[in-house]
Design a protein around this motif. Structure first.
Motif, PDB file in Angstrom:
ATOM      1  N   GLU A 155       8.545  45.577  -2.563  1.00 42.37           N
ATOM      2  CA  GLU A 155       8.039  46.906  -2.903  1.00 42.37           C
ATOM      3  C   GLU A 155       8.489  47.952  -1.892  1.00 42.37           C
ATOM      4  O   GLU A 155       8.884  49.063  -2.267  1.00 42.37           O
ATOM      5  CB  GLU A 155       6.502  46.871  -2.975  1.00 42.37           C
ATOM      6  N   LEU A 156       8.422  47.629  -0.625  1.00 43.92           N
ATOM      7  CA  LEU A 156       8.822  48.574   0.424  1.00 43.92           C
ATOM      8  C   LEU A 156      10.307  48.894   0.333  1.00 43.92           C
ATOM      9  O   LEU A 156      10.715  50.041   0.496  1.00 43.92           O
ATOM     10  CB  LEU A 156       8.499  47.989   1.809  1.00 43.92           C
ATOM     11  N   LYS A 157      11.102  47.887   0.055  1.00 49.68           N
ATOM     12  CA  LYS A 157      12.543  48.110  -0.040  1.00 49.68           C
ATOM     13  C   LYS A 157      12.877  49.009  -1.220  1.00 49.68           C
ATOM     14  O   LYS A 157      13.742  49.887  -1.130  1.00 49.68           O
ATOM     15  CB  LYS A 157      13.280  46.766  -0.171  1.00 49.68           C
ATOM     16  N   LYS A 158      12.180  48.829  -2.343  1.00 48.91           N
ATOM     17  CA  LYS A 158      12.424  49.667  -3.514  1.00 48.91           C
ATOM     18  C   LYS A 158      12.085  51.125  -3.237  1.00 48.91           C
ATOM     19  O   LYS A 158      12.773  52.045  -3.686  1.00 48.91           O
ATOM     20  CB  LYS A 158      11.589  49.167  -4.693  1.00 48.91           C
ATOM     21  N   SER A 159      11.027  51.348  -2.480  1.00 44.90           N
ATOM     22  CA  SER A 159      10.571  52.718  -2.210  1.00 44.90           C
ATOM     23  C   SER A 159      11.316  53.383  -1.072  1.00 44.90           C
ATOM     24  O   SER A 159      11.167  54.570  -0.830  1.00 44.90           O
ATOM     25  CB  SER A 159       9.074  52.712  -1.891  1.00 44.90           C
ATOM     26  N   GLN A 160      12.144  52.610  -0.359  1.00 46.90           N
ATOM     27  CA  GLN A 160      12.848  53.160   0.799  1.00 46.90           C
ATOM     28  C   GLN A 160      14.358  53.087   0.630  1.00 46.90           C
ATOM     29  O   GLN A 160      15.094  52.932   1.598  1.00 46.90           O
ATOM     30  CB  GLN A 160      12.448  52.387   2.067  1.00 46.90           C
ATOM     31  N   GLU A 161      14.838  53.192  -0.575  1.00 44.29           N
ATOM     32  CA  GLU A 161      16.268  53.093  -0.832  1.00 44.29           C
ATOM     33  C   GLU A 161      17.021  54.184  -0.081  1.00 44.29           C
ATOM     34  O   GLU A 161      16.624  55.343  -0.084  1.00 44.29           O
ATOM     35  CB  GLU A 161      16.553  53.208  -2.334  1.00 44.29           C
ATOM     36  N   LEU A 179      17.234  50.408   6.310  1.00 44.75           N
ATOM     37  CA  LEU A 179      16.493  49.362   6.995  1.00 44.75           C
ATOM     38  C   LEU A 179      16.359  48.140   6.090  1.00 44.75           C
ATOM     39  O   LEU A 179      16.320  48.253   4.878  1.00 44.75           O
ATOM     40  CB  LEU A 179      15.103  49.859   7.388  1.00 44.75           C
ATOM     41  N   THR A 180      16.255  46.974   6.703  1.00 43.20           N
ATOM     42  CA  THR A 180      16.045  45.764   5.929  1.00 43.20           C
ATOM     43  C   THR A 180      14.588  45.694   5.486  1.00 43.20           C
ATOM     44  O   THR A 180      13.714  46.373   6.036  1.00 43.20           O
ATOM     45  CB  THR A 180      16.379  44.522   6.767  1.00 43.20           C
ATOM     46  N   ALA A 181      14.327  44.825   4.507  1.00 46.06           N
ATOM     47  CA  ALA A 181      12.958  44.656   4.030  1.00 46.06           C
ATOM     48  C   ALA A 181      12.054  44.150   5.149  1.00 46.06           C
ATOM     49  O   ALA A 181      10.895  44.553   5.264  1.00 46.06           O
ATOM     50  CB  ALA A 181      12.942  43.685   2.845  1.00 46.06           C
ATOM     51  N   ASP A 182      12.585  43.263   5.996  1.00 47.00           N
ATOM     52  CA  ASP A 182      11.805  42.732   7.108  1.00 47.00           C
ATOM     53  C   ASP A 182      11.458  43.829   8.106  1.00 47.00           C
ATOM     54  O   ASP A 182      10.329  43.893   8.616  1.00 47.00           O
ATOM     55  CB  ASP A 182      12.592  41.614   7.796  1.00 47.00           C
ATOM     56  N   GLN A 183      12.421  44.715   8.396  1.00 49.51           N
ATOM     57  CA  GLN A 183      12.166  45.828   9.314  1.00 49.51           C
ATOM     58  C   GLN A 183      11.106  46.770   8.749  1.00 49.51           C
ATOM     59  O   GLN A 183      10.217  47.234   9.466  1.00 49.51           O
ATOM     60  CB  GLN A 183      13.459  46.584   9.604  1.00 49.51           C
ATOM     61  N   LEU A 184      11.201  47.047   7.453  1.00 49.31           N
ATOM     62  CA  LEU A 184      10.230  47.928   6.817  1.00 49.31           C
ATOM     63  C   LEU A 184       8.829  47.312   6.852  1.00 49.31           C
ATOM     64  O   LEU A 184       7.832  48.012   7.086  1.00 49.31           O
ATOM     65  CB  LEU A 184      10.638  48.199   5.364  1.00 49.31           C
ATOM     66  N   PHE A 185       8.766  46.017   6.627  1.00 44.96           N
ATOM     67  CA  PHE A 185       7.452  45.360   6.637  1.00 44.96           C
ATOM     68  C   PHE A 185       6.833  45.407   8.033  1.00 44.96           C
ATOM     69  O   PHE A 185       5.633  45.714   8.185  1.00 44.96           O
ATOM     70  CB  PHE A 185       7.584  43.904   6.173  1.00 44.96           C
TER      71      PHE A 185
END
Length: 338
Positions: free
Chosen positions: A70-76, A80-86
């Motif tokens: 979800e974070l990766k979709k909203s931060q296109e 940043l990687t999904a792990d970094q966003l989390f």
């Protein structure tokens, strides 16, 4: 209320820090079980058990996977990687909570495990040199370097090859001049200079360190041409390229390492991959400190966080690139594009 030592009536500036990891929230879970766990998830399980005494469930890990998507979709487009966003939004440790919001380039859980090594005692080393009847020239060179407050972690081994990366400065601005010495084959950090030095002085220190470490192969960033110009007059084992003009066939020598749009990502990636694969032995507290604040900005550029430094890191980046050009010593040629 109590102050930070438990005494009543705290002073206005006294405070106490409270941190709650994401695994404490009972809502952060999904039903189901995992057949396999990733390396990151196994690390989360280990850290949670070691720090908090908590057993992370499959449901929590499943929620993490869903949230990362979800974070990766909203931060296109942020880069940043999904792990970094989390980690940015849902930290597991205090260290993750206070990392730059731009996202760390290095795995901070691994960086947190690094332990800086105190440099060797130069007085004891000098005494050992004298007892072992070390050649006077070597002793004098060591004295000169020790006077410059070089950090030594290993003395040169006659059977080894060494590489050096240099990130120069003008000696007066905010940036520091850094000379980073590595064992070429084992990728162990063996010495480092970090300080304010004029270009000519930095070149002299580099030359002495290069000679001390078995005529090491040196890469000097040429963004400040003066340092490599000075070095080229007093030391001959350094990186350069020969550029050939296709029309005139004239050969032009370009001295120093160029950090540009073509080389910057490569040198960072090589260092990050080597670190992730645990083939680097990093000993400098300054290098480790800079790894903690080396981030990926929203523009996608990887550099130091605002107000921080990355000079030691870039010296290390350059040193690792020199490994590619010292087997055996070669000359690199560039052709002028059509």
């Amino acid at each position: 209320y109590t102050d930070s030592t438990g005494n009543p009536n705290p002073k206005p500036l006294d405070y106490r820090t409270y941190f709650y990891p994401w695994i404490d929230n009972p809502e952060y879970t999904l039903p189901g079980e995992l057949s396999e766990k990733t390396a990151d998830e196994l690390k989360i399980i280990e850290v949670a058990k070691r720090i908090y005494g908590v057993n992370v469930t499959d449901g929590q890990l499943m929620w993490r996977r869903w949230k990362m998507t979800e974070l990766k979709k909203s931060q296109e487009g942020v880069g940043l990687t999904a792990d970094q966003l989390f980690k940015q939004e849902y930290p597991l440790t205090v260290q993750e909570a206070f990392q730059s919001g731009a996202g760390s380039v290095f795995d901070q859980s691994k960086v947190g495990e690094l332990v800086a090594v105190d440099p060797l005692d130069t007085n004891k080393l000098l005494l050992e040199f004298e007892q072992n009847k070390t050649p006077p020239e070597t002793i004098e060179r060591f004295k000169l370097l020790a006077h410059k407050e070089i950090w030594f972690w290993e003395m040169p081994d006659p059977a080894k090859k060494y590489i050096i990366g240099v990130d120069p400065s003008d000696g007066e601005g905010a940036d520091y001049g850094v000379i980073d010495v590595w064992d070429r084959d084992s990728l162990v950090q063996v010495a480092q200079f970090y300080g304010k030095a004029r270009p000519d002085e930095l070149a002299e220190i580099t030359a002495e360190m290069g000679k001390f470490y078995n005529n090491a192969f040196v890469g000097v960033e040429n963004n400040m041409l003066s340092t490599i110009l000075f070095l080229s007059k007093i030391y001959d084992n350094y990186y350069f390229t020969n550029k050939i003009d296709e029309k005139t066939l004239k050969r032009t020598k370009k001295i120093g390492w160029s950090t540009n749009t073509k080389t910057r990502d490569v040198m960072i990636d090589d260092f990050v991959i080597a670190f992730d694969e645990e083939i680097l032995t990093i000993r400098s507290k300054i290098t480790i400190k800079e790894m903690k604040v080396f981030v990926k900005k929203e523009s996608g550029k990887r550099e130091h966080a605002d107000g921080k430094h990355d000079d030691a890191l870039f010296a290390g980046f350059i040193a690792l690139q020199m490994r590619k050009f010292d087997r055996p010593r070669v000359r690199v040629f560039e052709q002028k594009p059509f």
